[in-house]
Design a protein around this motif. Structure first.
Motif, PDB file in Angstrom:
ATOM      1  N   TYR A 174      32.340  41.365  45.559  1.00 43.66           N
ATOM      2  CA  TYR A 174      33.769  41.213  45.275  1.00 43.66           C
ATOM      3  C   TYR A 174      34.631  41.868  46.352  1.00 43.66           C
ATOM      4  O   TYR A 174      35.792  41.496  46.538  1.00 43.66           O
ATOM      5  CB  TYR A 174      34.125  41.806  43.914  1.00 43.66           C
ATOM      6  CG  TYR A 174      33.754  40.925  42.744  1.00 43.66           C
ATOM      7  CD1 TYR A 174      34.090  39.577  42.735  1.00 43.66           C
ATOM      8  CD2 TYR A 174      33.078  41.441  41.642  1.00 43.66           C
ATOM      9  CE1 TYR A 174      33.757  38.749  41.666  1.00 43.66           C
ATOM     10  CE2 TYR A 174      32.743  40.627  40.566  1.00 43.66           C
ATOM     11  CZ  TYR A 174      33.079  39.282  40.586  1.00 43.66           C
ATOM     12  OH  TYR A 174      32.750  38.456  39.526  1.00 43.66           O
ATOM     13  N   LEU A 175      34.090  42.860  47.030  1.00 37.94           N
ATOM     14  CA  LEU A 175      34.823  43.493  48.131  1.00 37.94           C
ATOM     15  C   LEU A 175      34.590  42.743  49.438  1.00 37.94           C
ATOM     16  O   LEU A 175      35.528  42.486  50.205  1.00 37.94           O
ATOM     17  CB  LEU A 175      34.408  44.958  48.276  1.00 37.94           C
ATOM     18  CG  LEU A 175      34.798  45.891  47.132  1.00 37.94           C
ATOM     19  CD1 LEU A 175      34.307  47.309  47.414  1.00 37.94           C
ATOM     20  CD2 LEU A 175      36.312  45.880  46.903  1.00 37.94           C
ATOM     21  N   LYS A 212      41.972  38.128  35.872  1.00 41.48           N
ATOM     22  CA  LYS A 212      41.677  39.523  36.214  1.00 41.48           C
ATOM     23  C   LYS A 212      41.135  39.640  37.635  1.00 41.48           C
ATOM     24  O   LYS A 212      41.521  40.541  38.381  1.00 41.48           O
ATOM     25  CB  LYS A 212      40.677  40.106  35.216  1.00 41.48           C
ATOM     26  CG  LYS A 212      41.248  40.312  33.817  1.00 41.48           C
ATOM     27  CD  LYS A 212      40.221  40.975  32.902  1.00 41.48           C
ATOM     28  CE  LYS A 212      40.806  41.217  31.509  1.00 41.48           C
ATOM     29  NZ  LYS A 212      39.807  41.854  30.593  1.00 41.48           N
ATOM     30  N   LEU A 213      40.216  38.755  37.987  1.00 42.58           N
ATOM     31  CA  LEU A 213      39.627  38.825  39.326  1.00 42.58           C
ATOM     32  C   LEU A 213      40.656  38.521  40.408  1.00 42.58           C
ATOM     33  O   LEU A 213      40.544  39.019  41.537  1.00 42.58           O
ATOM     34  CB  LEU A 213      38.450  37.850  39.431  1.00 42.58           C
ATOM     35  CG  LEU A 213      37.221  38.184  38.567  1.00 42.58           C
ATOM     36  CD1 LEU A 213      36.149  37.109  38.713  1.00 42.58           C
ATOM     37  CD2 LEU A 213      36.652  39.546  38.937  1.00 42.58           C
ATOM     38  N   GLN A 264      43.470  39.680  40.606  1.00 37.95           N
ATOM     39  CA  GLN A 264      44.213  40.904  40.907  1.00 37.95           C
ATOM     40  C   GLN A 264      43.471  41.801  41.905  1.00 37.95           C
ATOM     41  O   GLN A 264      44.073  42.721  42.462  1.00 37.95           O
ATOM     42  CB  GLN A 264      44.471  41.675  39.614  1.00 37.95           C
ATOM     43  CG  GLN A 264      45.332  40.915  38.614  1.00 37.95           C
ATOM     44  CD  GLN A 264      45.498  41.660  37.299  1.00 37.95           C
ATOM     45  OE1 GLN A 264      45.151  42.840  37.196  1.00 37.95           O
ATOM     46  NE2 GLN A 264      46.020  40.997  36.281  1.00 37.95           N
ATOM     47  N   LEU A 265      42.179  41.532  42.087  1.00 37.11           N
ATOM     48  CA  LEU A 265      41.397  42.311  43.038  1.00 37.11           C
ATOM     49  C   LEU A 265      41.792  41.946  44.461  1.00 37.11           C
ATOM     50  O   LEU A 265      42.114  40.796  44.768  1.00 37.11           O
ATOM     51  CB  LEU A 265      39.900  42.053  42.854  1.00 37.11           C
ATOM     52  CG  LEU A 265      39.281  42.460  41.517  1.00 37.11           C
ATOM     53  CD1 LEU A 265      37.825  42.021  41.459  1.00 37.11           C
ATOM     54  CD2 LEU A 265      39.388  43.969  41.312  1.00 37.11           C
ATOM     55  N   LYS A 266      41.735  42.936  45.331  1.00 34.57           N
ATOM     56  CA  LYS A 266      41.989  42.680  46.751  1.00 34.57           C
ATOM     57  C   LYS A 266      40.709  42.977  47.520  1.00 34.57           C
ATOM     58  O   LYS A 266      40.311  44.140  47.656  1.00 34.57           O
ATOM     59  CB  LYS A 266      43.122  43.551  47.274  1.00 34.57           C
ATOM     60  CG  LYS A 266      43.510  43.212  48.716  1.00 34.57           C
ATOM     61  CD  LYS A 266      44.688  44.040  49.173  1.00 34.57           C
ATOM     62  CE  LYS A 266      45.115  43.651  50.581  1.00 34.57           C
ATOM     63  NZ  LYS A 266      46.269  44.445  51.043  1.00 34.57           N
ATOM     64  N   PRO A 267      40.047  41.960  48.021  1.00 38.42           N
ATOM     65  CA  PRO A 267      38.800  42.190  48.751  1.00 38.42           C
ATOM     66  C   PRO A 267      39.043  42.882  50.083  1.00 38.42           C
ATOM     67  O   PRO A 267      40.184  42.931  50.581  1.00 38.42           O
ATOM     68  CB  PRO A 267      38.248  40.781  48.942  1.00 38.42           C
ATOM     69  CG  PRO A 267      39.431  39.891  48.881  1.00 38.42           C
ATOM     70  CD  PRO A 267      40.401  40.540  47.936  1.00 38.42           C
TER      71      PRO A 267
END
Length: 428
Positions: free
Chosen positions: A366-367, A383-384, A386-389
């Motif tokens: 995910y990163l 939700k995913l 909102q993640l910032k890789p």
């Protein structure tokens, strides 16, 4: 009258005395000159001497040239046999030394890395994961060494290879590296046009010394061919003592990757997996009904590491991996570098093959995100999203350039629908 009678008597006695004295003197002379007698008293010795002399003469007359050649040939043969025995003894000694070295290999590693230790209580034992770095050797490439001293941060650097075929993507690549604020990066230019392009944009660039084996591929090679060159190019970086974060050009940097590395392994790589099972490994049960009771066979599976983005520490196993992959690609020109990279990294030792003893770590998918994860999963999950890789690698899709720009629009410029026009996969 008495006086005249005595004189004649004295004179007559002297010749006898003279004769005696002369005889004694001659005897002494002959005794000195002929100690064994004037005539030999041992006829047997004389006969023996005559026979020995005659035998010597006969032997000398019987030594033919052929006999001499045979003797010389025997001498040469014995000399060669002696040399062969010496060679065999040397080889046996070398084999013995090698056997001793192999026998003591583990012990020597312990002596090199630290003192032997007793195993601790159950559940507390941890094996060694991090190999020692090699001693830097600046003589390998003084020009590159000087450049890296100016660029690298804590002996770490991002490295990318590029030719004119990827000029547009290269601009997106270094623009986002600059935006994130990463100072330690370098483009290895594969042609003069890229050198000029990088210099005009203030991008650190390095062009290798002429090497026809590399240059011919660099000028005309496609994506996979150019990708395979990195295994030859990176070796010098590791020999100089630098850790390398290898990056393909079809990658968008969104954060500084050096803040998200573990640095505990020889190779730390992003994965082509798209979930926990495929990225980190799973038990895949193979079903063969014909086997009856033993129909189920358990196998271990993991999706491959991506050879377009990995971190390598300057260790012997890492350098050996580069050598193995580069060697196979030169011998098997139709091979895919990513397949060879994974085979050499993962295959265990078995009869006829010595596996690589390298520590490896899979990056958080995910990163360090591949484009399958992004377009098939992340963009569809609230939700995913909102993640910032840290990075996005457009490895799964051939339309790389437009997707790279869409990634920038979505994560950098905040355009929420930037990813929507693209299909999960590709149209071809």
């Amino acid at each position: 009258m008495a006086i005249r009678r005595e004189k004649p008597q004295s004179f007559r006695g002297s010749p006898v005395l003279v004769a005696i004295v002369v005889g004694i003197l001659l005897g002494c002379v002959f005794a000195f000159l002929y100690p064994r007698g004037f005539f030999s008293s041992d006829p047997a010795n004389a006969t023996t001497r005559r026979i020995a002399k005659s035998d010597l003469q006969a032997a000398s007359s019987c030594e033919s040239p052929e006999r001499v050649r045979m003797l010389k040939s025997d001498i040469v043969s014995l000399t060669e046999s002696n040399a062969l025995l010496k060679k065999q003894a040397r080889e046996l000694n070398e084999k013995l030394q090698m056997a001793e070295q192999e026998k003591d290999h583990a012990q020597k590693q312990v002596l090199l890395l630290g003192k032997q230790q007793k195993a601790g209580p159950f559940g507390t034992v941890k094996s060694l994961r991090t190999n020692l770095a090699v001693l830097p050797d600046e003589s390998v490439n003084p020009r590159l060494s000087k450049l890296l001293k100016e660029i690298a941060v804590q002996n770490e650097v991002i490295v990318a290879l590029a030719n004119s075929n990827v000029k547009e993507m290269l601009e997106v690549w270094f623009t986002n590296i600059k935006r994130v604020g990463i100072p330690n990066y370098l483009v290895v230019a594969l042609d003069d046009h890229i050198v000029d392009f990088c210099k005009s944009n203030g991008v650190p660039v390095y062009k290798r010394d002429p090497d026809e084996g590399v240059d011919s591929i660099a000028r005309t090679g496609g994506n996979h061919a150019v990708s395979g060159l990195k295994f030859r190019v990176l070796r010098e970086f590791l020999q100089l003592g630098y850790s390398v974060l290898l990056s393909d050009i079809d990658i968008v940097f969104l954060q500084n990757p050096f803040l998200h590395l573990y640095r505990d392994s020889d190779v730390e790589s992003m994965t082509d997996g798209h979930d926990n099972r495929t990225a980190y490994g799973f038990n895949d049960v193979f079903d063969e009904p014909a086997m009856g009771w033993a129909r189920y066979a358990h196998t271990m599976r993991i999706w491959v590491y991506n050879s377009g983005f990995f971190y390598m520490r300057p260790t012997l196993p890492a350098i050996e991996l580069l050598d193995r992959v580069a060697g196979r690609l030169s011998r098997e020109p139709n091979s895919w570098d990513q397949a060879v990279f994974n085979e050499e990294l993962h295959f265990p030792s078995h009869p006829g093959y010595d596996g690589l003893h390298a520590a490896r770590r899979t990056m958080d998918y995910y990163l360090f995100m591949n484009s399958k994860v992004l377009f098939k999963t992340v963009r569809k999950d609230a939700k995913l999203k909102q993640l910032k890789p840290v990075i996005v690698h457009l490895n799964y899709h051939p339309d790389k350039f437009p997707r790279m720009k869409a990634v920038v629009e979505y994560y950098v410029n905040g355009k929420q629908d930037a990813l929507e026009p693209f299909p999960d996969g590709s149209d071809w």
